[in-house]
Design a protein around this motif. Structure first.
Motif: not given
Length: 589
Positions: A520, A546, A556-558, A570-571, A574, A587, A589
């Motif tokens: 991520m 990545t 996915k990462s916020d 989110v990070s 995951n 989740v 990308e």
């Protein structure tokens, strides 16, 4: 000096029985300390607030220190008594054999150690009568079985026995003197509270007993440069008493030994932490105050200049003071984790390594027992990691445990902060792969040790995730190249977070089963870190985790920046999904 009669009659089993009693006291103190820390204090912190709660917590923390001190001191007395008994056994055997020889020859051993014997003639002489007396230390060198200055066979035999008796007594006297000196020092100071001075005294006591009992419990017997499996086998082969003695007498060596139980390492490292903190505080207090005045008049015009006293002080102490304060800050962060912050449901902490002196320090700390965990994660931090700022890294592992526990509340989870390498201090240093080349094998050794300890405790291994942040992911990549990571042998999953490269071209080169490498990235400066790593070649063939071509699962990462992966939901979710094996919750990308 003891007499030969005292050496003959001493019951060494009584020393061993006394040692058992002190050993039980040490074990009980350690158990009581754990109960205070993990049952009483934890519950008060979780449920109580206010002045009364604060006062109770302070008193109980003092009680915990008392138990820790008792654990060490009682353990040292046990080791000293066992060492005394073990070492006296040899001269006692020599003495008893000499006395038996005298009895068989009809010689008489007098209270002063001299030996009376019946005179015997040679075949050329007339029969002799009467007796003679042999004493040790005769001026003519002893020739066993021959008389000195004559042909009387019994004289030579008697002198040989006298020398053996005297030698056994001398050997026993040296042993007795050595242990008596250290045992006299093993006593607590006045008062009911263990202060920093008491912990410093305990550290000195440990060194004294190491020196006195080195023949009995030699540090050289502790494995060095062995595999974790060999370490585990050595530990398993010891009696419980010897395990306790090694842990008490050589806590730094035992606390750093990969492959032995986490609880043993934790006990040893906590004592090292307490004693080291006391020493650092003493060193800080010993720094003289800044001289005043700082400036003095100089010359007829009254110009101001730094005083010589201030210049001398400034050349030595400010840097030293800052370094000590920084290391103490890191120690405080570790102790804070021991305390289990109010309102948290964190499990017991296990300190698996602690060394403030090596480079920028070393810390390995687990949330929950990794030896019995169903799911274990290893977080390897990156550039600028140091003991002084270890609080943020410990907090990240705490957040990982909390989120993983929410993801799979019925499982036993352990999240580990692994800082056991010389991390780059700045970005210019972080372009070099040499730090990873040194740290990777150390991480591999630790992983191998955890596998061995877990198999010993449970008969199987945990679901294991290794996570590398920033340059820490480069360390993880190097660790996998030993070949023992194939098909999940060391880890089930790897997560590369904000990775500048892992020294491999593709995910499959890490050796895990397909689909078990995750990555991520974040925004802002994280993009700079990752692309910078690509440009300087930390990723093989200019590929970083990545990249789609790398072949990993890109989650996915916020995270808005390079250090935010544990602050954004989110990070964090995951990462927890991978740690607990809930892959369907990730989740991508």
């Amino acid at each position: 000096m003891p007499s030969w009669q005292q050496l003959r009659d001493v019951k060494l089993s009584e020393y061993e029985d006394a040692a058992d009693g002190w050993g039980k006291g040490s074990t009980r103190a350690n158990a009581d300390k754990d109960r205070v820390d993990n049952e009483i204090l934890a519950k008060i912190r979780d449920s109580q607030t206010g002045m009364a709660a604060s006062s109770a917590i302070a008193n109980l923390e003092g009680l915990s220190r008392n138990y820790q001190y008792l654990h060490t001191e009682c353990g040292l007395i046990r080791t000293a008594l066992n060492g005394l008994a073990a070492e006296l056994a040899a001269p006692q055997r020599k003495l008893k054999q000499a006395l038996e020889d005298a009895e068989n020859l009809k010689f008489t051993v007098h209270p002063d150690g001299s030996v009376e014997y019946p005179a015997t003639p040679s075949f050329l002489q007339a029969p002799a009568s009467g007796t003679g007396t042999a004493t040790p230390g005769a001026p003519v060198p002893l020739l066993p079985g021959r008389g000195e200055g004559g042909a009387d066979l019994n004289k030579g035999r008697a002198e040989e026995i006298a020398e053996k008796i005297a030698g056994a007594v001398r050997e026993a006297a040296e042993i007795d003197s050595r242990y008596a000196a250290v045992l006299r020092k093993l006593k607590a100071g006045p008062g009911l509270k263990v202060e920093a001075a008491d912990l410093l005294d305990a550290a000195q006591d440990t060194r004294d007993v190491q020196q006195a009992a080195g023949k009995y419990l030699n540090a050289d017997k502790i494995p060095k440069d062995r595999t974790p499996e060999q370490n585990a086998s050595w530990w398993k082969g010891l009696s419980q008493e010897l395990r306790d003695e090694y842990a008490t007498l050589y806590p730094a060596s035992i606390g750093a030994l990969d492959g032995i139980p986490a609880a043993v390492r934790d006990d040893a490292n906590r004592m090292i932490l307490a004693e080291t903190k006391a020493q650092y505080e003493a060193d800080l207090n010993a720094i003289p105050a800044e001289p005043s005045p700082k400036f003095v008049n100089q010359g007829a015009r009254g110009d101001m200049a730094y005083s010589k006293e201030w210049l001398d002080w400034n050349a030595t102490y400010p840097g030293k003071k800052a370094e000590i304060e920084g290391r103490l800050k890191g120690m405080a962060a570790i102790e804070k984790r021991f305390d289990r912050p109010a309102g948290s449901n964190l499990p017991e902490a296990y300190l698996l390594k602690f060394n403030p002196e090596l480079d920028d320090g070393r810390v390995i700390l687990a949330n929950g027992n990794p030896d019995t965990a169903d799911h274990m994660s290893m977080y390897v931090p990156g550039t600028k990691t140091r003991l002084e700022a270890i609080d943020k890294d410990l907090l990240r592992s705490e957040k990982l445990w909390d989120e993983s526990n929410r993801t799979k509340p019925d499982a036993k989870i352990s999240t580990i902060t692994w800082f056991d390498y010389n991390a780059p201090n700045d970005i210019p240093q972080a372009v070099a792969p040499t730090y990873a080349a040194e740290g990777g094998p150390t991480l591999q050794q630790f992983m191998q040790g955890q596998q061995a300890a877990h198999r010993e405790a449970t008969g199987t291994t945990s679901h294991t995730t290794v996570m590398g942040h920033s340059y820490g992911s480069t360390v993880v990549g190097v660790a996998t190249q030993s070949g023992s990571w194939r098909d999940g042998a060391m880890a089930d999953d790897i997560i590369a977070i904000g990775s500048p490269g892992m020294q491999v071209h593709r995910a499959e080169d890490l050796g895990l089963k397909p689909g078990h490498v995750w990555a991520m990235g974040g925004g802002s400066d994280d993009i700079i870190v990752r692309q910078g790593g690509r440009l300087v070649g930390l990723g093989d063939a200019w590929t970083i985790p990545t990249d789609e071509d790398f072949g990993g699962n890109i989650m996915k990462s916020d995270a808005s920046s390079h250090g935010d992966f544990w602050d954004d939901p989110v990070s964090l979710r995951n990462q927890a999904a991978v740690i607990t094996g809930k892959y369907d919750r990730t989740v991508l990308e």
